[in-house]
Design an enzyme around this catalytic site. Structure first.
Site, mmCIF file in Angstrom:
data_model
loop_
_atom_site.group_PDB
_atom_site.id
_atom_site.type_symbol
_atom_site.label_atom_id
_atom_site.label_comp_id
_atom_site.label_asym_id
_atom_site.label_seq_id
_atom_site.Cartn_x
_atom_site.Cartn_y
_atom_site.Cartn_z
ATOM 1 C CD GLN A 43 45.151 53.999 45.681
ATOM 2 O OE1 GLN A 43 44.898 54.656 46.695
ATOM 3 N NE2 GLN A 43 44.966 54.488 44.462
ATOM 4 C CB THR A 74 42.801 58.290 39.117
ATOM 5 O OG1 THR A 74 43.902 58.084 40.029
ATOM 6 C CG2 THR A 74 42.674 57.030 38.285
ATOM 7 C CB THR A 76 47.329 57.330 42.245
ATOM 8 O OG1 THR A 76 47.691 58.532 42.940
ATOM 9 C CG2 THR A 76 47.947 56.136 42.968
ATOM 10 C CB CYS A 187 46.030 64.188 43.225
ATOM 11 S SG CYS A 187 44.602 63.369 43.962
#
Length: 220
Positions: A43, A74, A76, A187
């Site tokens: 990431q 998740t 992201t 998140c």
């Protein structure tokens, strides 16, 4: 992606199934847990293609084990949701779509967003909400850095600190002052730090919202 929030999903899904079916019922599910250190490094290197390959392989394993739909626990990593969807024949229940549905049901047209810097600053998540007519506000640069750091350096390591809770609540209040009708905990670890009882500002915990959609889909 971290096991800290994976256990939240596992617990809430099983509790949801038990609540709906009663008795000794629990969820039949296949869980693929990644090595988060590997994902985190990619990431921050910006190698999203490599993360897509890892998660696509995981998705194929889940499908091969008999799962009828896929859940990515998740926010992201929904950045590579399209690549994952293309790798399997079962549907992906998108966390942003689930969240948008709840926001629309509540009549929310302007919402604050907390999450990793990737989620707050890039378009893959925000545009999914904006396409549903929901304006998205994010904290300023200094606040975004604090939110991001707490997620990776504390929450993903199982550390919950009072000073970080206070900082997050200040940021939530500032988003409300800027016009947000509620704030998305974008998140899946943030719910470990702040809950609705901590603030009068309406919080939308994406892990909880996602789980509710999972249970509905599984028992439909």
């Amino acid at each position: 992606m971290s096991w800290e929030s994976t256990q939240t999903y596992y617990r809430l899904i099983n509790q949801g199934v038990k609540q709906r079916l009663g008795g000794l019922h629990s969820a039949r599910l296949v869980l693929y847990s990644v090595d988060f250190a590997e994902i985190e490094a990619l990431q921050h290197q910006g190698d999203w293609a490599a993360t897509a390959r890892i998660l696509s392989e995981a998705a194929r394993s889940v499908e091969a084990a008999g799962a009828e739909f896929l859940v990515l626990c998740t926010n992201t990593m929904h950045k590579v949701a399209a690549e994952i969807e293309q790798s399997v024949n079962i549907p992906l229940l998108h966390i942003a779509d689930a969240t948008a549905g709840v926001l629309q049901a509540d009549g929310v047209t302007c919402v604050g967003l907390l999450g990793t810097s990737f989620t707050m600053e890039q378009n893959f998540y925000r545009e999914r909400l904006e396409a549903r007519g929901i304006q998205v506000l994010v904290p300023d640069a200094t606040q975004r850095e604090r939110v991001h750091r707490v997620i990776y350096d504390e929450l993903c390591r199982g550390e919950v600190r009072d000073e970080s809770r206070a900082a997050y609540l200040e940021i939530v209040a500032s988003l409300a002052d800027s016009g947000a009708q509620g704030v998305i905990l974008g998140c899946t670890e943030i719910g470990l730090l702040i809950q609705q009882s901590d603030t009068p500002v309406r919080l939308y915990d994406t892990a909880v919202i996602h789980v509710e959609q999972v249970v509905e889909a599984a028992l439909d």
